[in-house]
Design an enzyme around this catalytic site. Structure first.
Site, PDB file in Angstrom:
ATOM      1  N   SER A 108      34.122   7.386  11.028  1.00 13.21           N
ATOM      2  CA  SER A 108      34.315   8.328  12.451  1.00 13.21           C
ATOM      3  C   SER A 108      32.812   7.220  12.544  1.00 13.21           C
ATOM      4  O   SER A 108      32.644   5.405  12.214  1.00 13.21           O
ATOM      5  CB  SER A 108      33.544   9.334  12.870  1.00 13.21           C
ATOM      6  OG  SER A 108      32.802   9.556  13.516  1.00 13.21           O
ATOM      7  N   ASP A 233      42.602  11.792  18.757  1.00 11.47           N
ATOM      8  CA  ASP A 233      41.339  11.796  18.608  1.00 11.47           C
ATOM      9  C   ASP A 233      40.536  12.459  20.445  1.00 11.47           C
ATOM     10  O   ASP A 233      40.386  11.093  20.606  1.00 11.47           O
ATOM     11  CB  ASP A 233      41.284  10.339  18.364  1.00 11.47           C
ATOM     12  CG  ASP A 233      39.648  11.652  17.275  1.00 11.47           C
ATOM     13  OD1 ASP A 233      38.626  11.295  17.353  1.00 11.47           O
ATOM     14  OD2 ASP A 233      39.056  10.496  15.887  1.00 11.47           O
ATOM     15  N   HIS A 261      40.085  14.099  15.059  1.00  9.48           N
ATOM     16  CA  HIS A 261      39.090  13.988  14.459  1.00  9.48           C
ATOM     17  C   HIS A 261      38.504  14.684  13.057  1.00  9.48           C
ATOM     18  O   HIS A 261      37.527  14.393  12.838  1.00  9.48           O
ATOM     19  CB  HIS A 261      37.884  13.620  15.763  1.00  9.48           C
ATOM     20  CG  HIS A 261      37.155  13.085  14.943  1.00  9.48           C
ATOM     21  ND1 HIS A 261      36.530  11.183  15.132  1.00  9.48           N
ATOM     22  CD2 HIS A 261      35.813  13.041  14.583  1.00  9.48           C
ATOM     23  CE1 HIS A 261      35.513  10.918  14.994  1.00  9.48           C
ATOM     24  NE2 HIS A 261      35.042  11.560  14.283  1.00  9.48           N
TER      25      HIS A 261
END
Length: 284
Positions: A108, A233, A261
């Site tokens: 991320s 995601d 995620h």
């Protein structure tokens, strides 16, 4: 208790797994997440695969330096630092550990920082693994539901922080895998105990927004690159992983049905095998 190093003018908390004689692998965590979100079990799996694993707290989370004097930036307001500064923190940690270079992996925001390390310090990066990340927020805008979960208000106490973490990860986690509520609650409690700093998370978010699009600079990289991304995601949609892989010459994109995620435990062996394959090939 985490180890500590002075790097890039700040203090960085870190720890390691495996033998220092193995391939160094620097792990960079995402927005508001502390190094403990790299599960010890996953780090051990990577170490067993021939890596000297290093995980650390980014600035403004956990036990690393917090920029309290910078206050809380408004959404889209001036950022007290950029992702490039956080990339320099990572390179500074390598200096402090006596490492000329390392394999670098990030999730991320950590993937964004890893990209920035490869751009700003190409001689320090043996391979790059970008996980559920993107070259820019515009390449992978979150769903409204995911954005609402991310922007939940600060928690007044530990119990509320845990409850909100459970709510958030139910939204942005992996719909194709069982929700591990015990793990989420445990990590939320540990994170609260180590350092609860919503303003620090806001400063990190401001850095993401202010740092621009890395795609043009990623096109100039010549580092072996792996891109891992979940097909479900909702916070950083698959378009972010595709944009990353399209930008880096020769990058390999691997996607996972049912993954959102987070890093589902059943996929750890696959992640470790992919990362290990990349780092071993890069060493050769």
């Amino acid at each position: 208790m985490a180890l500590r190093a002075s790097a890039n003018g700040i203090e960085i908390a870190y720890d390691t797994f495996g033998s220092p004689d193995d391939r160094p692998l620097l792990l960079i965590m995402g927005l508001g997440s502390q190094m403990i979100h790299w599960d010890e079990g996953f780090c051990t799996l990577l170490a067993d695969g021939g890596h000297h694993v290093i995980r650390f707290d980014n600035r403004d989370v956990g036990e690393s330096t917090h920029f309290h004097d910078a206050g809380t930036p408004s959404f889209g307001g001036d950022a007290p630092y950029l992702l490039g500064d956080m990339a320099d923190d990572a390179a500074g940690l390598l200096d402090a550990l006596g490492l000329e270079s390392a394999h670098v992996a990030g999730v991320s925001m950590g993937g964004m920082i890893a990209q920035a390390v490869a751009i700003r310090h190409p001689d320090r990066v043996r391979s790059l693994t970008s996980i559920m990340s993107t070259p820019s927020p515009q390449a992978a805008p979150p769903t409204e539901e995911a954005m609402a979960a991310l922007m939940s208000p600060p928690s007044p106490d530990r119990e509320t922080a845990i409850a909100r973490a459970l709510e958030t990860w139910k939204v942005i986690g992996s719909p194709g895998y069982p929700f591990d509520a015990d793990r989420v609650a445990r990590l939320a409690g540990l994170s609260y105990d180590r350092a609860y700093d919503p303003a620090g998370v806001a400063r990190q978010l401001a850095a993401i927004i202010a740092s621009g699009d890395r795609a043009p600079l990623l096109k100039e990289l010549s580092v072996p690159t792996l891109v891992l991304h979940g097909e479900q995601d909702r916070l950083v949609p698959l378009s972010g992983g595709i944009a990353t892989a399209d930008a880096v010459p020769g990058a390999r994109l691997v996607t996972y049905p049912g993954m959102g995620h987070d890093l589902p435990r059943p996929l750890w062996p696959e992640f470790a095998a992919e990362i290990g394959g990349l780092t071993a090939a890069a060493e050769r």
